[in-house]
Each structure stands twice: as structure tokens, then as C-alpha cells.
Write a protein that holds these residues in place. Sequence first.
Motif, PDB file in Angstrom:
ATOM      1  N   MET A 151       0.835  -1.216   0.000  1.00  0.00           N
ATOM      2  CA  MET A 151       0.000   0.000   0.000  1.00  0.00           C
ATOM      3  C   MET A 151       0.870   1.267   0.000  1.00  0.00           C
ATOM      4  N   ARG A 152       2.013   1.222   0.610  1.00  0.00           N
ATOM      5  CA  ARG A 152       2.907   2.384   0.629  1.00  0.00           C
ATOM      6  C   ARG A 152       3.479   2.658  -0.747  1.00  0.00           C
ATOM      7  N   LYS A 153       3.857   1.630  -1.473  1.00  0.00           N
ATOM      8  CA  LYS A 153       4.386   1.822  -2.832  1.00  0.00           C
ATOM      9  C   LYS A 153       3.315   2.410  -3.745  1.00  0.00           C
ATOM     10  N   THR A 154       2.090   1.935  -3.615  1.00  0.00           N
ATOM     11  CA  THR A 154       0.991   2.471  -4.439  1.00  0.00           C
ATOM     12  C   THR A 154       0.772   3.949  -4.162  1.00  0.00           C
ATOM     13  N   ALA A 155       0.835   4.373  -2.882  1.00  0.00           N
ATOM     14  CA  ALA A 155       0.626   5.784  -2.512  1.00  0.00           C
ATOM     15  C   ALA A 155       1.736   6.656  -3.082  1.00  0.00           C
ATOM     16  N   GLU A 156       3.003   6.165  -3.095  1.00  0.00           N
ATOM     17  CA  GLU A 156       4.110   6.954  -3.646  1.00  0.00           C
ATOM     18  C   GLU A 156       3.936   7.170  -5.136  1.00  0.00           C
ATOM     19  N   GLU A 157       3.470   6.191  -5.840  1.00  0.00           N
ATOM     20  CA  GLU A 157       3.239   6.362  -7.286  1.00  0.00           C
ATOM     21  C   GLU A 157       2.140   7.389  -7.539  1.00  0.00           C
TER      22      GLU A 157
END
Length: 908
Positions: A514-520
Motif C-alpha cells: 500500500m505504501r508503494k501504491t501511494a508513492e506512485e
Amino acid sequence: MASTACRNGIVQKGNSKSSSFKSRPHPSPSLGSAIRRSSSASYAGNDGVPGRVRVAVRLRPRNAEETVADADFADCVELQTELKRLKLRKNNWDSDTYEFDEVFTESASQKRVYEVVAKPVVESVLDGYNGTVMAYGQTGTGKTFTLGRLGDEDTSSRGIMVRSMEDILADVSLESDSVSVSYLQLYMETIQDLLDPANDNISIVEDPKTGDVSLPGATLVQIRDQQSFTELLRWGEAHRVAANTKLNTESSRSHAILMIHVKRSVVGREEDLSSEINHASHLIKPSKPLVRKSKLVVVDLAGSEGHMLEEAKSINLSLSALGKCINALAENSAHVPLRDSKLTRLLRDSFGGTARTSLIVTIGPSPRHRGETASTILFGQRAMKVENMLKIKEEFDYKSLSRRLEIQLDKLIVENERQQKAFDDEVERIHLEAQNRISEVERNFADALEKEKLKCQMEYMESVKKLEEKMLLNQQKQESNGVIHDKYTGEEPGASAAEDIAEIRKLLQNEIHMRKTAEEELNKLKSRLGQYTESGSCRDAEMSKLHKTLEDETLQKRKLEEEIVILRSQLLQLTFEADQRVNSSGVPPPWDIISRGFPAIEGSAETLKMQKCLERGEFGNTFTGLDKHSQFRDSGNGQKAPITKLFEQVGLHKILSLLESEDANVRIHAVKVVANLAAEEANQEKIVEAGGLSSLLMLLRSFEDETIRRVAAGAIANLAMNEANQELIMAQGGISLLSTTAADAEDPQTLRMVAGAIANLCGNDKLQMKLRSEGGIRALLGMVRCGHPDVLSQVARGIANFAKCESRAATQGVKSGRSLLVEDGALPWIVQNANNEAAPIRRHIELALCHLAQHEVNAREMISGGALWELVRISRDCSREDIRSLAHRTLSSSLTFRAEMRRLRIEF
């Protein structure tokens, strides 16, 4: 001639018993005098103590006129103070010499003159002898300055009258002694009362047995302090006859006579006389208490120069008669013409009588008046030959004896009551002590029971606690036995822990995803923001242009709305005038005036262009108010009054918004409209709810334009007729603003509006203390400086309202203590205007006096301030029956006023 005059003075001096002014007779008591005091009233001894009339000369310095006119001439008088001589020059080489008891130069102080001339006489009066101090001399030589100077500006210039009373009050005890004063003038052979100018023809009464002279019709005022005596002198001097003569611009044209009556109880006299009599005879009873009555007479004779022929004849007649009497006494003539003048009848005890007399003759240095100076000196020389026989007048003080016995009886009664009360208190104390002991024993027994009960409860709780602890120990032992049993059965307790760790790892992987998705997603938004920033710079320029255009349109709209309001009012005014011209043959509509103490805002009714009218600050007749009994009525063609139409069509909020307009003319026009709307009671609540009161107070605070302040104050006065509005005005600081406006304004109409507003607030019982603390009363009193009758009428109305509220609060027991009006110094102005020529002012002041007098605590200050006389006048002469009855009831119900009227012999 010179030697003869000198010998006369020396021979006279040799014949006297003493050449000093400071001799003070103290006759020793004797058996004969003690026996003679057994009668009800007698003189101390038949022979008395001889005492010659003492004469002093005082030289006045040159005045401005003499300094110029006699610059080339020497003084006609030369003083030899060491030898107590005076030389009167005939010319440059010849002079006459005279000797007196004392000679004062032009630099002699008032204190020294008093101590040498008058103080010995005052001391004799305090010892029980009668005394006289008299000033004789030419007009303008300083007689009144020597005797009657009050010394308001300079205390060192106080005259003999003031200093004499200071010494008398310092020596007497006001608890047992009394001092009373009469102040008279002899004018045109008529005795007039200076303390009661209406009493202008007082008769002289002589005792056929003793020959004593009295004036029973004269006002006799009890003196308690120096200030009240000074005020009496000032009051009397204001009514004394004076005129502009060649020698003095304010010359006294009457003989002023101040009589100070001293009544003293003889302390310790009874014991002295008792011992005296016991040594002489055992047949005489002890003497009773004695009282000594003495009198000090201070006479300021008028000069011989008169303002009118009849006046001069009257003055010269009395002075001539006095001179004849002194000549007859000096020559030991068988007949002394005492009845030739009322002056000589009044002074029969001073020359040849039983009084101790001092005469001060005042002269001037000018050679032009040498004849008058010589006549004055010869008068003093003849007076030095007069011998008096000083006597003490003592009377048995039966009243004092009765009062002392009554006091002793009262003390015995009080002591008996005190002892009885002490006995009752002791019995009550013993009874209470027994009850307390019983209560204490019961309380101790109850405490012991309670302690025992608590002890049993604690023991029970301890037992329960121990049992619970044993039960817990047993449970723990059972659990430990169960774990041991599980180990032996082969189960692994760590299986559940491995499952928990696997679940936590799964959650951690989901969180990382979920953190990687938010950064994108964040990177995408940043790129889009950069694109929007580049296109936004162009839009900002367009937005600023739109804001500026919108502001211009808003300003233009506001100006158009103001012009619409003005054009509507102009149209309504033209319609109203057209209706008046159509109905000119009939009765015009009844445009009334505000009757609550404030007229409508007046102005021109002409219908010119609106701008011109605004520049003149008019449209006044368009916005007149109605009185409380009328309403706006329709005109002949069925149309409403212009103010009502304007109010309905424009709207109150719009009118109030114009009060903040930048255009001064629009602002003045708007405040006039609000003032006239506030005159109608139906509009007042709407104005206050819409913020009109705050706007009006803001105008008082912010603007210095006289028209705006006047009209705003009038509108506030109209709103202040409502009790709820009064509290709002006070809460928003209205009284402070009105006080500031009253202090700054000079226009009578503005002051009238402000005074009316404060007067309306004075009628509210709840606001009295706050109104006074914020300066409302002082602001009212400050506006009397204007002197305009309308302003004074509103001030008087406010004081009457305030006094009425105070009287009501005192009657209900809400208020005690002195009136706030008296504390703020309103009483002198009230007394001064109680008989004002203007009926409204007089009516309000009369009501205020009656309400103040209803509170007994104000009575003393009202008496000292002269209000009693005004109350008596109101009860007799007031044109209104209700006020007259109120004054009569107030005087009748007040013990202090009734006692003062009895003392002053005022018939009521």
C-alpha cells in the motif's frame, strides 16, 4: 494749643486705673457677694470694678489717589509709637500733640491690632463682663477693614469680628456653654436685621428695673463652629447698605452692630461658695449652680459723608448724638442725652455703663482732610475721659440644676437596669452552662458508642480479608497443579504463538504494498500540479481585473442607492407641498412638535435641488416628530406623512447605513431622519433592534460637527424615554459620552439636548449609582455655565428626577446616608435657583428641595445651606397646591426642621 492738648492726654492717662489695654479684672469673691447671689438675678457687687474707655489710633497708608494728588505735600500726621503720641500738623512749623493708649502705624498687622485693642475685651467677656469694641473715623480710613475683614484670600488680614469668635469658641465648652449671634445695621435711624432682611424695623426694649437694652425682634443664631459664623458675616455683609463716595468706592452707609451673646456655666462655683459661706455663717444654705451671661458688641460706625441728603443727615445725627453723650460723660454732666438717637440708646452700656469698652479711631494721612482727621482725634480724646463700672451678671441656673438631677436619676435608673440585666444574664449563663454540660455528656456517650461500633466493623472487615487471602492462595495452588499435569500429558504451549507470528508477517507485506501504491500516486499528482502552475499565472491577471471591476460596480451601486434615497425623499417632499397648496383654503395637517422636552429638528421646507438642501443641512420640517398624544395623520388627499413614507419605502436598515456615509451632508440628513423617527414611540424598539442606538452613540464619539452632535443627542434623549432603552444607553457607555459632549459643547441647543437626555436617565431608580459614578450629576451641574433658560430647565428637571428617586429609595429602606446630589455639590445651586423667575426651573427646583428634605439625614446640611428658608417660602407662597402641601408635610414631619424653626422663631 499743642501743650494743652498734650496735657489733656497725660492728665487723662494719669486718672485711669491702668494705662494698658491688657488689664483683665478678676474681682475676688466676698461674703457680701455670696449672700447677694441668693436672689434670682443680680449683679456681682454694687460698686463693680472701675474701667476707663481705652482709645487707640490707627493710621491708614496713602491710597493711589492720594499718592498722586498729594505727591508734593507731607502727611498731616506724625506718629511717635514709643511715646504713644500723635502729632497733627497745622502747617510746616506748627503742630498739635495728642497722647493715646496705643498708636498704630500704617504697617501694623491685623493680629497686633486685635491683641492690643480687642483681645482684653474678649477675655473680659469670657469672664462674665459685657464688652464693646467700636471703630470711629472718616469714610475710607479702614474701619470696616479693621473690624469686619473675613480674610478669605489672606488669613492674616482677618478682622476683629472673626478673631474674636475664634478666641470665644476656643475657650467655651459647647456641651455646657452657648454662643449666639445677632447682626444688625442702623440705617436712616431704623434698626434692620442683616440676617433676615425682611425684618427691617426692630424696636428697642429697655428693662425699667435694670435699664438693660434688648432687641427681642432680632434674629439670634446659635454658633457651633467658626465656618458657620463666617458664613453669617458674609450673608450679613451682602445685605449691608453701601455706596460710592468721594473717599471710598464701596463705603458702608450704615452703622453695623454685631452682638455676640455668651452664656457660661460656672464650674466649681457651688463648692467654693459653700466653703465660703460655712466660714462666715452656718445659717445660709449652699448656693445653687450659677450661669454667667455676657455680651460682646462690635460696632462699625459709618463715615460722615452720605450718598443722599437724608442719608447724610441721619448718619450725622447719630454720630453727633454719640459725641454729645461722650462730652457729657467726660465732663461729669448731670444729664446725658442718651435718647437723642437709637445709636446712643444701643450703646448706653458701652459709655458710662457696665461694659469694658475699647475704641479704635482710624485716620488718613492726607493733608486735604486735616479737618476730618482733627475732629476724629478730638473725639478719641474725649472718649478717654469716660469711666465705666464693670459688673458681672450672674443668675441661678435652675435649668442646669434640674438637668443635672435628671441626669443623675437617669444614671441611677440605668445602673439599676444594668445590674438587673447582669443578674438575668448570670442566671441565663448558669442555665446555659448546665445545658451545655448535659449536652456534652450525651455527646461523649454517643461518641463512645460510635467508636465501639467502628471497632467491631473493622475487626469484621479484617476477618473477611484474611479469609479472601486464604481463598486466593488455595486457587493459585490448584492452578499450579494443573500446569504440571499438562506437562506430563505432552501438549506444547508454543503452537499458538507460531500462528500469531505468521499473521503479523502477512499484515506487514500488505502495508508495504500500500505504501508503494501511494508513492506512485503522489508522483502523478506532482506532475499535474506543475502543469496547472504554468497555466495559473495567466488566470491570476484575469482574476485581478475581475475583482477591480466588481469593486467599481459595488461602489457605483452604493452611490446610486444613496441618490435613490435622496430622490425619493425629494419626491415625497414635493408631494407634501403640493398637497398643502391644494388644501391651502382648508385646515393644514397638524404637524405637531415633540413635547417630551425636545422640539423636532427644525429646518427649511423649501424644495430646491437635493444637493443644495444637503449643503445647507436642512429638510428639517420634513422630519418633525409628534407629541405623545397624537399620531401621524393623513393629509387631505389621503397620503401619509413624508417621514412615514420614507421609513416604509427606504427601510430602517438603509437609513441607519447612511449614518456611516463619507458624505457629511448625507450623514447629517440621515441623523435628522433617525431623530424624528425616534420621537415616535412605535419606532423606538425597531431603531434599537436595528443597531440605531449604537450608531447614534458612535456619532457622539467620532464626530465633532455641532449639528450632528446636537441632533444625535436629541435622538438619544427621545430613546431615553423608554426604561429598557435607558439601561442599554448606560450599558454602552452613553452617560460618559453625554458627559464629554456636555463638557465640550458651547451651543445652547446642543447643551439642552444633552441635559434632557441625562434628565431622562435620572428618573430610573436602578441607574442612580452608576449615573453618579460615571459623572452624570457633575455633567448636569457643569451645563449651568451656559445660563440659557431652556438648558437650566432641563438641568432642574434632571435634579428633580434624581431627588425623587432618592426619596423613594430612602422611603423603601433601600438607601441610607446623605443624598448623592448633596455630596456632588448640587445644594448651593438648588438653593440659589429655588425662586428663579422662570416657572419651569422654579417648579422643578421646588420639587427637588421637597424630595431632598424628606430624608432626615439631609436636614442638617440643608439648614446650613439656607434651604430651610426656601422650604418655608414654598410651603407658604408656591403657586401649585401639590408642591405647597408637599413642602408643608415635609417640614411638619422632620424633627430637625421643626427644632430649627423653633430656634429661629419661625411661625409655621
